[in-house]
Design a protein around this motif. Structure first.
Motif, PDB file in Angstrom:
ATOM      1  N   SER A 182       0.869  -1.169   0.000  1.00 15.02           N
ATOM      2  CA  SER A 182       0.000   0.000   0.000  1.00 15.02           C
ATOM      3  C   SER A 182       0.910   1.224   0.000  1.00 15.02           C
ATOM      4  CB  SER A 182      -0.939   0.014   1.203  1.00 15.02           C
ATOM      5  OG  SER A 182      -2.007   0.935   0.989  1.00 15.02           O
TER       6      SER A 182
ATOM      7  N   SER B 193      -0.434   4.940   4.595  1.00 10.82           N
ATOM      8  CA  SER B 193      -1.805   4.452   4.496  1.00 10.82           C
ATOM      9  C   SER B 193      -2.152   3.580   5.697  1.00 10.82           C
ATOM     10  CB  SER B 193      -1.985   3.649   3.205  1.00 10.82           C
ATOM     11  OG  SER B 193      -3.188   2.921   3.228  1.00 10.82           O
TER      12      SER B 193
ATOM     13  N   THR C 188      -6.330  -1.241  -0.708  1.00 10.01           N
ATOM     14  CA  THR C 188      -6.924   0.076  -0.447  1.00 10.01           C
ATOM     15  C   THR C 188      -8.424  -0.069  -0.726  1.00 10.01           C
ATOM     16  OG1 THR C 188      -6.799   2.464  -0.871  1.00 10.01           O
ATOM     17  CG2 THR C 188      -6.556   1.017  -2.776  1.00 10.01           C
TER      18      THR C 188
END
Length: 277
Positions: free
Chosen positions: A151, A155, A194
């Motif tokens: 990611s 994040s 995500t």
């Protein structure tokens, strides 16, 4: 007699001046109405969501939603001034009045609601993973253990997976989702995580079609809303526009156009004001 003549002349001049000013004011008002602009914040770097293309065009689901809403508010596409709204800048842009509203994969949460108001939600997304289409080894979250999970730096998505679902996952943090995608394609990493809408947007791009698949894990609920200034009257107007977009089929059309090629199984359009926890 002389004083009367001067006063009368002055009165006549004043009347003429007021008439001229009034005419000029009407003209200026008409010109302003004809040149009205609306400034909308979007992402510039998320294919399928909000993307500024090399030729200066803007594409993506959020762009389609924002354009529809602007039309209902009385603005044509050429009246829209797009402004990049990076995740860290969204509240500041609204609080300073740099934008009229923001549609930028903007999840509604209590912390943000202290600073800005939200119309919507207009999309219910979920945290998910993207894997190679031919990789059959990842079919459930626990399969991410001992896998290389990517990611973007900073994040919370990858951390959520590592701490809650797959503690043995090997976390890889890159500067952007595009880098993660390249790593996934080249088998340097095994999965990218995500929001599923963002993943679907990448996978739906012509150069990526057929290469990747969504896990369909629904690891979290992300209620995308349109951000406005605290107390703004725009909130009610935008909500009405979103309801119309769903009712006339434009919402579903925009979903299929931007996410469909990735096999994205979208949730039904959310009810205005209902945030799924």
């Amino acid at each position: 007699m002389r004083l009367h003549q001067v006063t009368a002349a002055a009165a006549a001049a004043l009347a003429l001046s007021l008439a001229t000013t009034a005419c000029g004011s009407d003209g200026d008002s008409d010109a302003e109405d004809a040149g009205r602009k609306i400034t909308i914040g979007i992402k510039y770097d998320q294919p399928g969501i909000g993307l500024k293309t090399p030729d200066g065009k803007y594409t993506g689901f959020d762009v389609d939603v924002a354009t529809y809403v602007a039309k209902q508010l009385g603005y044509k596409p050429e009246d829209i001034e797009w402004k990049e709204a990076k995740s860290a800048d969204r509240e500041t842009l609204l609080q300073r009045g740099d934008v009229d509203f923001i549609a930028a994969s903007y999840s509604i949460n209590p912390e943000r609601m202290k600073k800005v108001d939200f119309a919507g939600p207009y999309l219910l997304a979920h945290q998910d993973v993207l894997v190679r289409a031919d990789d059959k080894s990842i079919t459930k979250p626990a399969d991410l253990n001992d896998k290389r999970l990517c990611s973007v730096t900073g994040s919370t998505s990858a951390q959520n997976v590592k701490t809650k679902l797959a503690p043995k996952a090997q976390l890889q943090e890159y500067g952007g989702y595009s880098e993660c995608l390249t790593g996934l394609e080249n088998k340097v990493i095994d999965a990218l995580t995500t929001d599923d809408s963002i993943l679907a947007g990448y996978a739906a791009q012509p150069e990526h079609r057929g290469k990747f698949r969504l896990g369909g894990f629904k690891l979290s609920n992300e209620n995308y809303g349109i951000g406005v200034q605290k107390g703004s009257e725009l909130k009610a107007e935008i909500n009405a526009a979103l309801q119309k977009m769903v009712a006339d089929g434009s919402w579903e059309k925009a979903v299929k156009k931007n996410f469909g090629p990735a096999g994205y199984q979208n949730e039904p359009a959310p009810k205005i004001g209902v945030v799924v926890s």
